[in-house]
Design an enzyme around this catalytic site. Structure first.
Site, short mmCIF file in Angstrom:
data_model
loop_
_atom_site.label_atom_id
_atom_site.label_comp_id
_atom_site.label_asym_id
_atom_site.label_seq_id
_atom_site.Cartn_x
_atom_site.Cartn_y
_atom_site.Cartn_z
N LYS B 84 0.82 -1.22 0.00
CA LYS B 84 0.00 0.00 0.00
C LYS B 84 0.85 1.27 0.00
O LYS B 84 0.61 2.18 -0.77
CB LYS B 84 -0.87 0.04 1.27
CG LYS B 84 -2.26 -0.44 1.08
CD LYS B 84 -3.17 -0.07 2.24
CE LYS B 84 -2.54 -0.02 3.58
NZ LYS B 84 -2.34 -1.28 4.24
N THR B 86 3.98 1.68 -0.83
CA THR B 86 4.73 1.78 -2.07
C THR B 86 3.82 2.27 -3.20
O THR B 86 4.20 3.13 -4.00
CB THR B 86 5.36 0.41 -2.40
OG1 THR B 86 6.05 -0.05 -1.24
CG2 THR B 86 6.33 0.51 -3.54
N ARG B 108 2.06 7.64 7.15
CA ARG B 108 2.30 7.54 8.59
C ARG B 108 3.78 7.48 8.92
O ARG B 108 4.59 6.99 8.13
CB ARG B 108 1.62 6.26 9.11
CG ARG B 108 0.12 6.35 9.15
CD ARG B 108 -0.51 5.00 9.39
NE ARG B 108 -0.29 4.11 8.27
CZ ARG B 108 -0.50 2.81 8.29
NH1 ARG B 108 -0.93 2.22 9.38
NH2 ARG B 108 -0.28 2.08 7.21
N LYS B 119 11.48 -6.17 9.67
CA LYS B 119 10.40 -5.51 8.92
C LYS B 119 10.86 -5.06 7.56
O LYS B 119 12.05 -5.00 7.28
CB LYS B 119 9.85 -4.32 9.70
CG LYS B 119 10.74 -3.11 9.65
CD LYS B 119 9.90 -1.86 9.79
CE LYS B 119 10.77 -0.65 9.60
NZ LYS B 119 10.03 0.58 9.57
N ALA B 337 -3.47 0.28 13.77
CA ALA B 337 -4.67 0.15 12.93
C ALA B 337 -5.70 -0.78 13.57
O ALA B 337 -6.79 -0.92 13.04
CB ALA B 337 -4.29 -0.33 11.55
N PHE B 368 -3.80 -1.38 7.17
CA PHE B 368 -4.41 -2.70 7.03
C PHE B 368 -5.32 -2.77 5.79
O PHE B 368 -5.18 -1.97 4.87
CB PHE B 368 -5.21 -3.08 8.29
CG PHE B 368 -4.33 -3.48 9.46
CD1 PHE B 368 -2.96 -3.65 9.34
CD2 PHE B 368 -4.90 -3.72 10.71
CE1 PHE B 368 -2.18 -4.03 10.44
CE2 PHE B 368 -4.13 -4.10 11.81
CZ PHE B 368 -2.78 -4.25 11.66
N PHE B 456 3.82 -8.07 -9.25
CA PHE B 456 5.10 -8.71 -8.93
C PHE B 456 5.65 -9.30 -10.22
O PHE B 456 4.91 -9.54 -11.17
CB PHE B 456 4.91 -9.82 -7.90
CG PHE B 456 4.41 -9.31 -6.56
CD1 PHE B 456 4.44 -7.95 -6.24
CD2 PHE B 456 3.90 -10.19 -5.62
CE1 PHE B 456 3.98 -7.49 -5.01
CE2 PHE B 456 3.44 -9.73 -4.39
CZ PHE B 456 3.47 -8.39 -4.08
N TRP B 485 7.12 -0.25 -8.14
CA TRP B 485 8.28 -0.73 -7.39
C TRP B 485 9.50 -0.81 -8.32
O TRP B 485 10.56 -0.31 -7.99
CB TRP B 485 7.98 -2.11 -6.78
CG TRP B 485 9.14 -2.69 -6.03
CD1 TRP B 485 9.56 -2.35 -4.78
CD2 TRP B 485 10.04 -3.69 -6.50
NE1 TRP B 485 10.67 -3.08 -4.43
CE2 TRP B 485 10.99 -3.91 -5.47
CE3 TRP B 485 10.16 -4.43 -7.69
CZ2 TRP B 485 12.03 -4.82 -5.59
CZ3 TRP B 485 11.19 -5.34 -7.81
CH2 TRP B 485 12.11 -5.54 -6.77
#
Lengths: 632, 632
Positions: B84, B86, B108, B119, B337, B368, B456, B485
């Site tokens: 999201k 990205t 955020r 992460k 979230a 989310f 992808f 991406w």
């Protein structure tokens, strides 16, 4: 680098600190920094009135001679403090705005916790302040927050590691620590550091012997020896003693606690480090506890020294601010003055000494009285920096000297006894030996001493004169009244002139002790020569620690005495200039990363509390103006 | 406000996020901010590449119409996330650098804790990133640190107050809370607020009745009801459950724990507040527990709401940064979230909407999947802001849809099953109902929906086409592949065009429920209309809480469902588009300051942990260049 201007229209009576600070109009710090000779890429703004300054300045100006280096210290204070910071700021304003000198002030960043508890302003006071005082007292540029984060990452890493080690075999730990990723398995550079420490030369993870893999993977920390605590920049006494690991999923209880952030060893490192590479190594050397086999376990062993350095990489840059009379001030680092060395940062002093140049002056402050802050300034800070001080300014107040002469108890929040408000030459005469002892101590380092009498409105001329006579007789170069609180730099002009004169004298700086002495010899030297103790006793615990530290090679570190600031001795009740007492060393702790051992001569509180009515009851935002109100 | 530029020389294969970010040369943010139409006094620099922006912009530009307001959300994700952020960044780059539009991204601020655990980058990824990524991921401008400080000041204040109340009579407490100072005794303005709440009209401290003084002085918090916990911005699982007050001087034990800072109610307030005065009131309203008599005790009652606001006064300003293609981004607030609403700040969106103006675009992200983040964006955030969204971008991945169709388990840190790497139209067909459900849900709010297939490398054309067909059939305005991406904004140009077209459609935004409904009715509306539940059951605890909240007037607040993000339902195992299930409400908590009630539909972890080999093993500073290495 002319940025200074004289204050005009000083109000009477002197308004509150925050009213004076908010009435002033600071200049935008970018242009201010440029006027100081800083280049665009060396200045990082944090809002309009604060800037972080790059350490590259020192290298760019390496051929420029340093300025004069003056440390401000004090006699043994009352619990109210005797106005060292205010004198430091006032003296700078005098030199810069009234005596046409190039000058820089270097002071500590205050902890934010006490701001909401009970305290006086840490930015100076009256007409000698660093502004904006709200920004000075709150967050600043985030250095203390960075220390909290770094300190607590290490704490989380240690506790979680102990937990994982308790659940897993050596082989399982090793497999997880060095996993196969995309068909490859390799040690990270940080893990290679641990291999080097363990004397393991193999670099292929699959080729370590079982024994080597086990040694690598299991830190085997003895929980009883864990000295690393968590920190928070708040006065939170309920965190002094806690039990962690009580969660349903953890059930891995351990007794520990929180200190206030400025008590973190990382704060002491920030104050003593000289550059990023040095900080990286010091952070890696921090000892967090001992293995069951008695080996020290370091932050490097835990694997997060790189991450801690990354968290601290902006904090290493000092923050530039300005005084009420437009002289520059660095605000940087604020280690405790008992369990640590209580001095602002070496990097700030170094940058400032280059910026002011040959005929300039850098005024730096040392925490608590001269028996603590100045002693540590010389033997710890100057040793780490290689800098040579030119002058000691010793701040004295009539009030404190009367207390040393037997005056009634002085206590924060309670009205002063009449002895302190009316002329009383007998008490003053009796207490002058405290001043004399500190002058004698300072002169032992070969540095000229100037006494600054921080004058209160109730002090009489006869009282001031008495102090002056004693100071000169004890060998001070001069002793002058300073009225910077009420008058700003103009009130400190005489002090400024005395400091200029003292800096022209020769300084033959020498340390008090050699690092090659044994731990006991170093402690005894400080106790006897600085405190006038008859001797030192060591508890069984201390004896055992001395043996341990010596075995681990920590015995070559300087000593950072953790003792009361309310007496030259270890006993807060011994006022004046006591002698002949015996100093009891209960315990000796090691800040190996910061680079000192700290003997505990009493109980040191590393976490303040809040009273029933904390200062926060007065603090708010004026929603019309957006200004902070009620900050003291 | 032309700041954008196209990326050139994209590398193949796509380098790591940190390599791409560090290879880019961001422009100095001051000039950048000026180009956006910001004025000197509205820009506060924090280093060279970050600036806090004053809320005054909104007032200065009050006559200017807002730009288009686009929320980016997603289908029900796998545990890996579906890109999201990205997509949000890539879409902005497309609009700004490739489609000649004025655009702003609002995202955020990530928690720093997970950065050292495990992460993916929170700054976007590949050629769609906010830079510098190290500054984005570490400290930023200190907002999260400010929240930690404010949260923990309140915690210290409560615990210490309980302690003092346990030791003192009403009279002693009152005497200390309202002391005689210089002969005067008066209530501070903060104390007057408590008098008002208690209905005490007397303002002379000496004239309160004994009963009034007692009510004023004793908060009488029932420790069993204390919901305020401490926070730290680190993954420290050993702090999930702790016992405080075990110090020798305290001996006042209480079971509590720490959450990660972004879980603090103060973070939720930061995201939902509209200005300083509003934040002051919200902070004051926060309920920390209940008195023994069952009355809510607020931060205002504890006396530190002003101090907390002072600590947060800089944090309220959003931080301006830039994307790889030179479009502006606000990074501001990052509430959880689940237990909170998971959206970036209202003030950032408001400023951005003014800055882009009538024909500009503001892309904001909701946490989310759409059943959580988008639902809360509409019903909580837009309700608080009064802003009207023009378009929903729903991010889908082939991978996640295959999982919904019955594909094998997807787990972080484990290789993907072949089904996800090879074409599999059956699984995709079976999983498309998740996408369809989210489109149906979004359209219920009257806002046009565009589906973005975050492509992808292994996705086939046939797969993408299948998704497109389902999306259009379900009522999406369009469904386009986005390749941001690998290709930056160029890869999102089609998506950008689809969003522009969708924004030209009429939007008839409406809330899902009315605040005047009862708590149960609001929860049932969300469960049935958003989740397709058959009904809702309430535990005894929840029933009691509903009664309590209703009695205290908290029943008019919107609902913030705390549930798993791995299913549209409350059960992470129900993939696809489940229906007919019953939602169990175990407990309902209140964030009265933030302004919502949050029913718990499962166990929510508010403190992550560290694995045996956390990410910190790779993180260090390159001491030659000063650059951060190993950050993911």
């Amino acid at each position: 680098m002319k940025t200074a201007h004289k204050l005009e229209d000083l109000k009477r009576p002197v308004p509150s600190d925050i009213d004076i600070a908010q009435a002033a109009t600071p200049v935008k710090i970018y242009g201010f920094a440029q006027q100081l000779g800083l280049e665009e890429d060396e200045i990082e703004l944090y809002g309009h009135y604060k800037a972080k300054i790059s350490l590259d300045v020192v290298e760019r100006m390496q051929d420029r001679p340093n300025g004069n280096y003056i440390v401000v210290t004090a006699i043994t204070p009352t619990p109210l403090g005797e106005g060292k910071t205010t004198t430091t700021v006032g003296l700078s304003q005098a030199l810069g705005a009234h005596l046409d000198k190039t000058v820089f002030t270097c002071i500590r960043q205050p902890s934010m916790g006490p701001t909401f508890g009970i305290k006086g302003g840490a930015a100076g006071g009256g007409y000698s302040q660093v502004i904006p005082m709200e920004e000075f007292n709150l967050h600043l540029t985030g250095d203390i927050h960075a220390i909290s984060a770094a300190n607590n990452l290490l704490a989380a890493a240690i506790d979680t590691r102990m937990y994982h080690e308790s659940k897993q075999s050596d082989a399982a730990l090793y497999r997880r620590l060095v996993p196969t990723k995309k068909g490859k398995r390799e040690f990270s550079p940080i893990q290679v550091r641990r291999l080097v420490k363990l004397g393991i030369t193999e670099r292929d993870p699959d080729k370590l012997t079982e024994e080597e893999a086990g040694r690598f993977a299991r830190l085997d920390i003895n929980p009883e020896t864990m000295t690393w605590r968590r920190v928070v920049d708040m006065n939170d006494r309920m965190l002094r003693g806690i039990e962690v690991g009580r969660g349903v999923a953890e059930q891995f209880p351990r007794e520990t606690g929180f200190d206030i952030t400025v008590a973190s060893e990382i704060m002491a490192i920030l104050a003593l480090t000289t550059d990023l590479a040095d900080m990286r190594e010091r952070i890696g050397r921090m000892v967090v506890g001992f293995s069951h086999a008695g080996e020290p376990v370091t932050c490097e062993d835990v694997g997060c020294a790189g991450a801690l350095t990354v968290l601290m990489k902006e904090a290493i840059k000092p923050t530039l601010m300005q005084t009420l009379e437009g002289t520059p001030a660095f605000v940087h680092a604020g280690p405790f003055a008992n369990i640590a060395h209580g001095n602002s940062s070496i990097v700030a002093d170094k940058i400032a000494l280059k910026l002011v140049g040959d005929d300039g002056y850098v005024i730096t402050e040392a925490g608590f009285g001269a028996d603590i802050g100045m002693e540590k300034f010389f033997n710890i800070k100057c040793r780490a920096s290689g800098l040579q001080p030119n002058c000691v300014v010793l701040v004295a107040t009539i009030r404190a000297l009367k207390m040393h002469g037997g005056g009634p108890l002085v206590k924060a929040g309670q009205p002063l006894a009449p002895e302190y408000i009316e002329e009383n030459l007998e008490l003053l005469e009796a207490g002058a030996d405290n001043l004399v002892a500190h002058i004698r101590n300072a002169k032992r380092y070969g540095v000229p001493v100037v006494v600054a009498v921080n004058r209160f409105t109730s002090d009489t001329d006869a009282e001031v004169d008495l102090v002056r006579r004693h100071a000169i007789a004890a060998g001070a170069e001069d002793a002058v009244v300073s009225n910077h609180w009420a008058d700003g730099g103009a009130g400190s002009a005489d002090l400024g002139r005395a400091v200029i004169a003292a800096c022209e004298k020769e300084s033959n700086f020498q340390f008090l002790y050699d690092l090659d002495l044994s731990i006991k010899e170093k402690i005894e030297t400080i106790a006897k020569k600085m405190y006038s103790a008859a001797g030192v006793t060591f508890s069984e615990t201390a004896e055992r620690q001395i043996a341990d530290y010596t075995r681990n090679g920590f015995d070559k570190l300087p000593i950072c005495m953790a003792k009361t600031h309310l007496s030259i001795s270890h006993d807060p009740n011994l006022k004046g200039a006591p002698s002949g007492f015996t100093v009891p060393v209960r315990e000796i702790r090691a800040s190996v990363g910061a680079g000192f051992l700290y003997p505990l001569l009493g109980t040191m509180s590393t976490m303040p509390g809040l009273a029933t009515r904390p200062a926060f009851y007065d603090i708010d935002i004026d929603l019309e103006t957006g200004m902070v109100i009620g900050l003291m």
